[in-house]
Design an enzyme around this catalytic site. Structure first.
Site, PDB file in Angstrom:
ATOM      1  N   THR A   9       0.680  -0.934  -0.021  1.00  0.00           N
ATOM      2  CA  THR A   9       0.034   0.024   0.035  1.00  0.00           C
ATOM      3  C   THR A   9       0.986   1.345   0.006  1.00  0.00           C
ATOM      4  O   THR A   9       1.707   1.279   0.460  1.00  0.00           O
ATOM      5  CB  THR A   9      -1.018   0.068   0.974  1.00  0.00           C
ATOM      6  OG1 THR A   9      -2.197  -0.139   0.698  1.00  0.00           O
ATOM      7  CG2 THR A   9      -1.049   1.175   1.836  1.00  0.00           C
ATOM      8  N   LYS A  41      -8.675   0.147   0.871  1.00  0.00           N
ATOM      9  CA  LYS A  41      -7.915   0.310   2.138  1.00  0.00           C
ATOM     10  C   LYS A  41      -8.501   1.881   2.637  1.00  0.00           C
ATOM     11  O   LYS A  41      -7.987   2.353   3.622  1.00  0.00           O
ATOM     12  CB  LYS A  41      -6.496   0.462   1.526  1.00  0.00           C
ATOM     13  CG  LYS A  41      -6.018  -0.518   1.481  1.00  0.00           C
ATOM     14  CD  LYS A  41      -4.521  -0.547   0.693  1.00  0.00           C
ATOM     15  CE  LYS A  41      -4.039  -1.970  -0.211  1.00  0.00           C
ATOM     16  NZ  LYS A  41      -2.814  -1.610  -0.815  1.00  0.00           N
ATOM     17  N   GLY A  53      -7.583   6.009   6.073  1.00  0.00           N
ATOM     18  CA  GLY A  53      -6.690   4.914   5.221  1.00  0.00           C
ATOM     19  C   GLY A  53      -5.899   4.353   6.153  1.00  0.00           C
ATOM     20  O   GLY A  53      -5.372   4.693   7.023  1.00  0.00           O
ATOM     21  N   SER A 132       4.352   1.479   1.697  1.00  0.00           N
ATOM     22  CA  SER A 132       5.393   1.373   1.081  1.00  0.00           C
ATOM     23  C   SER A 132       5.789   2.346   0.278  1.00  0.00           C
ATOM     24  O   SER A 132       7.016   2.641  -0.146  1.00  0.00           O
ATOM     25  CB  SER A 132       5.399  -0.001   0.355  1.00  0.00           C
ATOM     26  OG  SER A 132       5.093  -0.993   1.053  1.00  0.00           O
TER      27      SER A 132
END
Length: 182
Positions: A9, A41, A53, A132
């Site tokens: 994500t 998400k 989120g 990420s």
């Protein structure tokens, strides 16, 4: 073979010209393959007045979202107070401390990043990113705010997440973007 790390994500929130938008990609990876490409998400709470989120372990994030929603209900919908109380619990509770996730939460007035270390951060420049590909998305959003101020908040989130997806192998182009409603 050791425990396979689930990575996933990029979540990005932008406040711009009185609008707040938050978005995320849909990718979750396990080890070196894509486990799912359309994970949702982003969640609306309090009738869309608060949008969250998450990044990290999906099961852990759902646990945190449930706790955050409980805190919102306990504190009359006050996002900041609920985030602070969640962060306190997250840091001190033995069970919660093991959860591996982060949250971005936004209402019409502000954006907060909530972490398991007890942090509740108000981001600089009204841009928050986790996950990420967060640094790619944040960099792109900051550039868009500075050089493409004619774009709306949700357009900035979409463009920045697409840039992150072009660079980060843990981020894809399956985007969900929500605007915070008043």
């Amino acid at each position: 073979m050791g425990k396979i790390k689930v990575r996933s994500t990029t979540v990005l929130a932008v406040v711009h010209n009185g609008e707040v938008a938050i978005g995320a990609d849909g990718q979750a990876t396990m080890g070196n393959y894509v486990a799912k490409s359309n994970v949702k998400k982003i969640r609306k709470l309090q009738g869309g007045k608060i949008v969250t989120g998450f990044a990290g372990s999906t099961a852990d994030a759902f646990t945190l979202l449930e706790r955050f929603d409980e805190k919102l209900n306990s504190y009359g919908g006050s996002m900041k107070r609920a985030a602070i109380e969640l962060a306190k619990d997250w840091r001190t509770d033995r069970y919660l401390r093991k959860l591996e996730a982060m949250l971005i939460t936004a209402d019409k007035d502000e954006v907060l990043i909530v972490s398991g270390t007890g942090d509740v951060l108000e981001p600089d420049h009204e841009v928050a990113a986790i996950g990420s590909g967060s640094m790619y998305a944040q960099s792109a959003a900051l550039a868009l705010k500075k050089h493409a101020s004619h774009l709306s908040a949700d357009e900035m989130v979409r463009e920045a997440l697409n840039i992150a997806a072009d660079i980060c192998i843990y981020t894809n182009h399956n985007l969900i973007i929500e605007k915070v409603t008043g």
